[in-house]
Design a protein around this motif. Structure first.
Motif, PDB file in Angstrom:
ATOM      1  N   ASN A  36       0.877  -1.174   0.000  1.00  0.00           N
ATOM      2  CA  ASN A  36       0.000   0.000   0.000  1.00  0.00           C
ATOM      3  C   ASN A  36       0.909   1.218   0.000  1.00  0.00           C
ATOM      4  O   ASN A  36       1.689   1.404   0.931  1.00  0.00           O
ATOM      5  CB  ASN A  36      -0.913   0.015   1.217  1.00  0.00           C
ATOM      6  CG  ASN A  36      -1.897  -1.125   1.196  1.00  0.00           C
ATOM      7  OD1 ASN A  36      -2.429  -1.475   0.158  1.00  0.00           O
ATOM      8  ND2 ASN A  36      -2.142  -1.722   2.345  1.00  0.00           N
ATOM      9  N   ASN A  37       0.821   2.006  -1.053  1.00  0.00           N
ATOM     10  CA  ASN A  37       1.672   3.188  -1.198  1.00  0.00           C
ATOM     11  C   ASN A  37       0.841   4.379  -1.620  1.00  0.00           C
ATOM     12  O   ASN A  37      -0.249   4.239  -2.173  1.00  0.00           O
ATOM     13  CB  ASN A  37       2.753   2.975  -2.261  1.00  0.00           C
ATOM     14  CG  ASN A  37       3.958   2.257  -1.729  1.00  0.00           C
ATOM     15  OD1 ASN A  37       4.147   2.123  -0.530  1.00  0.00           O
ATOM     16  ND2 ASN A  37       4.800   1.781  -2.634  1.00  0.00           N
ATOM     17  N   CYS A  38       1.426   5.547  -1.403  1.00  0.00           N
ATOM     18  CA  CYS A  38       0.827   6.778  -1.898  1.00  0.00           C
ATOM     19  C   CYS A  38       1.942   7.634  -2.482  1.00  0.00           C
ATOM     20  O   CYS A  38       2.973   7.850  -1.840  1.00  0.00           O
ATOM     21  CB  CYS A  38       0.130   7.527  -0.767  1.00  0.00           C
ATOM     22  SG  CYS A  38      -0.608   9.086  -1.317  1.00  0.00           S
ATOM     23  N   TYR A  39       1.738   8.093  -3.704  1.00  0.00           N
ATOM     24  CA  TYR A  39       2.699   8.951  -4.380  1.00  0.00           C
ATOM     25  C   TYR A  39       2.070  10.318  -4.575  1.00  0.00           C
ATOM     26  O   TYR A  39       0.883  10.441  -4.844  1.00  0.00           O
ATOM     27  CB  TYR A  39       3.077   8.370  -5.752  1.00  0.00           C
ATOM     28  CG  TYR A  39       3.617   6.972  -5.684  1.00  0.00           C
ATOM     29  CD1 TYR A  39       4.944   6.742  -5.366  1.00  0.00           C
ATOM     30  CD2 TYR A  39       2.800   5.885  -5.935  1.00  0.00           C
ATOM     31  CE1 TYR A  39       5.446   5.451  -5.296  1.00  0.00           C
ATOM     32  CE2 TYR A  39       3.295   4.599  -5.864  1.00  0.00           C
ATOM     33  CZ  TYR A  39       4.613   4.388  -5.549  1.00  0.00           C
ATOM     34  OH  TYR A  39       5.108   3.117  -5.475  1.00  0.00           O
ATOM     35  N   GLN A  40       2.912  11.342  -4.456  1.00  0.00           N
ATOM     36  CA  GLN A  40       2.426  12.705  -4.634  1.00  0.00           C
ATOM     37  C   GLN A  40       3.532  13.541  -5.262  1.00  0.00           C
ATOM     38  O   GLN A  40       4.718  13.293  -5.041  1.00  0.00           O
ATOM     39  CB  GLN A  40       2.038  13.280  -3.273  1.00  0.00           C
ATOM     40  CG  GLN A  40       1.415  14.634  -3.352  1.00  0.00           C
ATOM     41  CD  GLN A  40       0.822  15.063  -2.018  1.00  0.00           C
ATOM     42  OE1 GLN A  40       1.192  14.569  -0.963  1.00  0.00           O
ATOM     43  NE2 GLN A  40      -0.117  15.979  -2.073  1.00  0.00           N
ATOM     44  N   THR A  41       3.129  14.516  -6.047  1.00  0.00           N
ATOM     45  CA  THR A  41       4.094  15.409  -6.661  1.00  0.00           C
ATOM     46  C   THR A  41       4.769  16.238  -5.590  1.00  0.00           C
ATOM     47  O   THR A  41       4.109  16.818  -4.731  1.00  0.00           O
ATOM     48  CB  THR A  41       3.395  16.341  -7.671  1.00  0.00           C
ATOM     49  OG1 THR A  41       2.694  15.542  -8.619  1.00  0.00           O
ATOM     50  CG2 THR A  41       4.385  17.229  -8.379  1.00  0.00           C
ATOM     51  N   GLY A  42       6.098  16.285  -5.646  1.00  0.00           N
ATOM     52  CA  GLY A  42       6.860  17.075  -4.681  1.00  0.00           C
ATOM     53  C   GLY A  42       6.920  18.533  -5.087  1.00  0.00           C
ATOM     54  O   GLY A  42       6.512  18.913  -6.186  1.00  0.00           O
ATOM     55  N   MET A  43       7.448  19.352  -4.218  1.00  0.00           N
ATOM     56  CA  MET A  43       7.543  20.787  -4.489  1.00  0.00           C
ATOM     57  C   MET A  43       8.570  21.111  -5.572  1.00  0.00           C
ATOM     58  O   MET A  43       8.520  22.161  -6.178  1.00  0.00           O
ATOM     59  CB  MET A  43       7.896  21.545  -3.206  1.00  0.00           C
ATOM     60  CG  MET A  43       6.805  21.458  -2.141  1.00  0.00           C
ATOM     61  SD  MET A  43       5.214  22.081  -2.708  1.00  0.00           S
ATOM     62  CE  MET A  43       5.467  23.821  -2.517  1.00  0.00           C
ATOM     63  N   LEU A  56       7.190   9.643  -2.061  1.00  0.00           N
ATOM     64  CA  LEU A  56       6.411   8.580  -1.462  1.00  0.00           C
ATOM     65  C   LEU A  56       5.904   9.103  -0.123  1.00  0.00           C
ATOM     66  O   LEU A  56       6.689   9.501   0.731  1.00  0.00           O
ATOM     67  CB  LEU A  56       7.286   7.343  -1.263  1.00  0.00           C
ATOM     68  CG  LEU A  56       6.630   6.139  -0.608  1.00  0.00           C
ATOM     69  CD1 LEU A  56       5.499   5.607  -1.478  1.00  0.00           C
ATOM     70  CD2 LEU A  56       7.666   5.054  -0.386  1.00  0.00           C
ATOM     71  N   VAL A  57       4.590   9.151   0.030  1.00  0.00           N
ATOM     72  CA  VAL A  57       3.984   9.621   1.269  1.00  0.00           C
ATOM     73  C   VAL A  57       3.844   8.419   2.196  1.00  0.00           C
ATOM     74  O   VAL A  57       3.171   7.446   1.855  1.00  0.00           O
ATOM     75  CB  VAL A  57       2.600  10.265   1.012  1.00  0.00           C
ATOM     76  CG1 VAL A  57       1.966  10.726   2.308  1.00  0.00           C
ATOM     77  CG2 VAL A  57       2.721  11.400   0.017  1.00  0.00           C
ATOM     78  N   PHE A  85      -2.940   6.144   7.890  1.00  0.00           N
ATOM     79  CA  PHE A  85      -3.478   7.148   6.973  1.00  0.00           C
ATOM     80  C   PHE A  85      -2.336   7.836   6.246  1.00  0.00           C
ATOM     81  O   PHE A  85      -1.254   8.011   6.793  1.00  0.00           O
ATOM     82  CB  PHE A  85      -4.293   8.211   7.728  1.00  0.00           C
ATOM     83  CG  PHE A  85      -5.520   7.666   8.391  1.00  0.00           C
ATOM     84  CD1 PHE A  85      -6.698   7.553   7.677  1.00  0.00           C
ATOM     85  CD2 PHE A  85      -5.502   7.266   9.717  1.00  0.00           C
ATOM     86  CE1 PHE A  85      -7.842   7.048   8.276  1.00  0.00           C
ATOM     87  CE2 PHE A  85      -6.626   6.758  10.323  1.00  0.00           C
ATOM     88  CZ  PHE A  85      -7.805   6.643   9.606  1.00  0.00           C
ATOM     89  N   PHE A  86      -2.613   8.256   5.014  1.00  0.00           N
ATOM     90  CA  PHE A  86      -1.644   9.035   4.257  1.00  0.00           C
ATOM     91  C   PHE A  86      -1.926  10.515   4.490  1.00  0.00           C
ATOM     92  O   PHE A  86      -3.037  10.977   4.264  1.00  0.00           O
ATOM     93  CB  PHE A  86      -1.730   8.728   2.756  1.00  0.00           C
ATOM     94  CG  PHE A  86      -1.391   7.314   2.418  1.00  0.00           C
ATOM     95  CD1 PHE A  86      -0.093   6.847   2.543  1.00  0.00           C
ATOM     96  CD2 PHE A  86      -2.359   6.443   1.959  1.00  0.00           C
ATOM     97  CE1 PHE A  86       0.241   5.542   2.217  1.00  0.00           C
ATOM     98  CE2 PHE A  86      -2.040   5.139   1.630  1.00  0.00           C
ATOM     99  CZ  PHE A  86      -0.739   4.688   1.770  1.00  0.00           C
ATOM    100  N   GLU A  87      -0.942  11.239   4.943  1.00  0.00           N
ATOM    101  CA  GLU A  87      -1.116  12.671   5.177  1.00  0.00           C
ATOM    102  C   GLU A  87      -0.706  13.422   3.914  1.00  0.00           C
ATOM    103  O   GLU A  87       0.463  13.703   3.693  1.00  0.00           O
ATOM    104  CB  GLU A  87      -0.296  13.111   6.387  1.00  0.00           C
ATOM    105  CG  GLU A  87      -0.815  12.507   7.667  1.00  0.00           C
ATOM    106  CD  GLU A  87      -0.149  13.078   8.895  1.00  0.00           C
ATOM    107  OE1 GLU A  87       0.380  14.201   8.845  1.00  0.00           O
ATOM    108  OE2 GLU A  87      -0.160  12.371   9.915  1.00  0.00           O
ATOM    109  N   LEU A  88      -1.685  13.720   3.100  1.00  0.00           N
ATOM    110  CA  LEU A  88      -1.454  14.379   1.820  1.00  0.00           C
ATOM    111  C   LEU A  88      -1.358  15.882   1.986  1.00  0.00           C
ATOM    112  O   LEU A  88      -2.011  16.466   2.844  1.00  0.00           O
ATOM    113  CB  LEU A  88      -2.599  14.066   0.857  1.00  0.00           C
ATOM    114  CG  LEU A  88      -2.814  12.605   0.510  1.00  0.00           C
ATOM    115  CD1 LEU A  88      -4.064  12.456  -0.334  1.00  0.00           C
ATOM    116  CD2 LEU A  88      -1.604  12.059  -0.218  1.00  0.00           C
TER     117      LEU A  88
END
Length: 125
Positions: free
Chosen positions: A58-65, A71-72, A78-81
């Motif tokens: 179980n993974n969560c990916y998000q665009t970085g700054m 990888l969150v 919980f994933f803190e988006l």
């Protein structure tokens, strides 16, 4: 994928996009050789969060700054988006250097056409 470009979403203000990918039977080989890269690219190209729920990971990916993928890590399950980084295609298709808002019209048409063709191929079988 075409749903993220759907005209039905236009009347909602301050949209945030989180794509959820569920796999009941995912192999480690498929994940490591293909899927992990595809999910990272999806997060970048759509400026959204991409969550993977599977039998092995179980993974969560998000665009970085800095225009990378991060990888969150889950915190208490919980994933803190960072919701400021989930504004979706609207953040990408702007009139900026190297980008044009009008390109989104053609991209939206292409995404919808691909969905239509996939749906028609599926129903013909």
């Amino acid at each position: 994928m075409p749903q993220i470009y759907s005209s039905k979403l236009e009347h909602y203000n301050n949209r945030r996009y989180v794509l959820v990918n569920k796999f009941n039977e995912l192999t480690r080989e498929l994940y490591e050789n293909q899927l992990s890269v595809v999910l990272k690219v999806r997060a970048m190209e759509n400026y959204c969060a991409v969550i993977l729920e599977s039998s092995i990971k179980n993974n969560c990916y998000q665009t970085g700054m800095n225009r990378t993928v991060q990888l969150v890590k889950p915190e208490n399950g919980f994933f803190e988006l960072d919701l400021s980084r989930t504004s979706g295609p609207e953040a990408i298709w702007k009139n900026k250097v190297g980008m044009k808002a009008s390109w989104r019209t053609n991209f939206t048409w292409l995404a919808n056409e691909c969905k239509r063709l996939a749906d028609s191929n599926y129903t013909e079988r």
